[in-house]
Write a protein that holds these residues in place. Structure first.
Motif, short mmCIF file in Angstrom:
data_model
loop_
_atom_site.label_atom_id
_atom_site.label_comp_id
_atom_site.label_asym_id
_atom_site.label_seq_id
_atom_site.Cartn_x
_atom_site.Cartn_y
_atom_site.Cartn_z
N GLY A 10 0.82 -1.20 0.00
CA GLY A 10 0.00 0.00 0.00
C GLY A 10 0.86 1.26 0.00
O GLY A 10 2.09 1.20 0.18
N GLU A 11 0.23 2.41 -0.18
CA GLU A 11 0.97 3.64 -0.42
C GLU A 11 0.40 4.80 0.39
O GLU A 11 -0.81 4.89 0.63
N VAL A 12 1.29 5.70 0.83
CA VAL A 12 0.91 6.94 1.49
C VAL A 12 1.43 8.10 0.67
O VAL A 12 2.61 8.13 0.29
N LEU A 13 0.56 9.06 0.38
CA LEU A 13 0.94 10.28 -0.34
C LEU A 13 0.88 11.46 0.62
O LEU A 13 -0.16 11.72 1.23
N ILE A 14 2.00 12.16 0.76
CA ILE A 14 2.06 13.36 1.59
C ILE A 14 2.66 14.49 0.74
O ILE A 14 3.66 14.29 0.06
N VAL A 15 2.03 15.65 0.81
CA VAL A 15 2.54 16.82 0.09
C VAL A 15 2.66 17.97 1.09
O VAL A 15 1.75 18.20 1.89
N THR A 16 3.80 18.67 1.05
CA THR A 16 4.00 19.80 1.95
C THR A 16 4.71 20.93 1.23
O THR A 16 5.46 20.70 0.28
#
Length: 306
Positions: free
Chosen positions: A145-151
């Motif tokens: 599975g995958e986690v997408l984080i944008v900052t």
């Protein structure tokens, strides 16, 4: 004077999940009425990305987490106007929701766009994606599975790269242009920022974190109770418990004590009742409060009894 008209801006409430009134962890196939991959957005803000993704991927089911009522009601309106039936909204803190509402290996993807970076050094402890939280998030994702984080914040980006070590995730990062159309992306663009930090965490090793179960609360009975003599001191530590006000109806022989309990990042504001019944005075949580049965609630009951 003309009456002010109530504006029901949310259009429909059915996408909301009344999780406090449901058995936990949540039966998501039962909630959605089908079996499909579940994708989670943490802190969906005004809901633009959540709704657009649900429209683009109708084969998947989407759960959005948010704590504020104003962004929730605006998102509910967007869900209704877009006609997306594969969105459900949970009003809860992300840590609490992941601990109690999702079983291990039940999410195929999680995303969080522009989380609060807590830029001051003394506030770093408040950042969401700590190593402990990443372990929890890892456990709820399916294998690979995958986690997408944008900052937008370089300091948060560098800190998060350090937290990922040992969490079972493979980290991939890059700079990206504006492509998410969220409130904060628009805000930073208006201030001249055109590039953001994108992190993708790919699950490679499973981290086992069990579902946190509810406590079975112990209520109390007293042979005698004198409301005029009631004195309760707040309790410091974890859990921390404070008492705000006490109301008593001598005719009905019933009292209500308003309590605030804080523990593990969860704060609950609720009433405890003391009621005269034939056998004794009963101390228990008041009906309709929608509490999460935790150690803090139990401590409030115990202190009232003592």
């Amino acid at each position: 004077m003309a009456k002010r008209k109530f504006n029901r801006s949310y259009l429909a409430l059915h996408p909301m999940v009344p999780w406090l009134a449901l058995p936990r962890p949540i039966d998501w196939p039962g909630i959605f009425g089908r079996r499909a991959g579940v994708r989670l957005e943490i802190g969906f803000g005004l809901g633009d990305y959540l709704v657009s993704q649900a429209g683009l991927h109708r084969e998947a089911d989407f759960v959005g987490l948010e704590t504020g009522w104003i962004p929730i009601k605006r998102t509910l309106r967007k869900v209704a106007l877009a006609g997306v039936a594969n969105v459900r909204i949970v009003r809860a803190d992300a840590g609490l929701a992941l601990e109690r509402l999702f079983v291990p290996r039940s999410l195929e993807l999680a995303s969080c766009l522009f989380p609060c970076p807590w830029p001051k050094v003394r506030h770093v402890k408040n950042r969401l994606f700590s190593a402990r939280f990443l372990d929890l998030l890892n456990s709820r994702l399916v294998d690979n599975g995958e986690v997408l984080i944008v900052t937008d914040h370089e300091g948060f980006f560098e800190w998060l790269r350090g937290e990922v070590s040992g969490s079972g995730f493979e980290l991939r990062s890059r700079m990206v242009g504006p492509c998410f159309a969220t409130k904060y992306e628009k805000k930073w663009r208006a201030q001249g920022q055109e590039h953001f930090y994108e992190l993708r965490l790919l699950k490679r090793v499973h981290r086992a974190v069990a579902v946190k179960e509810d406590l079975v609360l112990i209520t109390h009975k007293l042979a005698r109770f004198n409301p005029a003599a009631l004195q309760i001191q707040r309790h410091y530590g974890s859990p921390a418990v404070d008492f705000k006000e006490f109301l008593f109806d001598p005719e009905r022989e019933k009292g209500l004590l308003r309590c605030v309990a804080a523990e593990d990042g969860i704060m609950q504001n609720f009433w405890v009742e003391v009621v005269r019944e034939p056998d004794a005075w009963h101390i228990r949580p008041a009906k309709g409060c929608g509490i999460l049965p935790t150690a803090g609630v139990q401590k409030a009951l115990d202190l009232f009894c003592e």
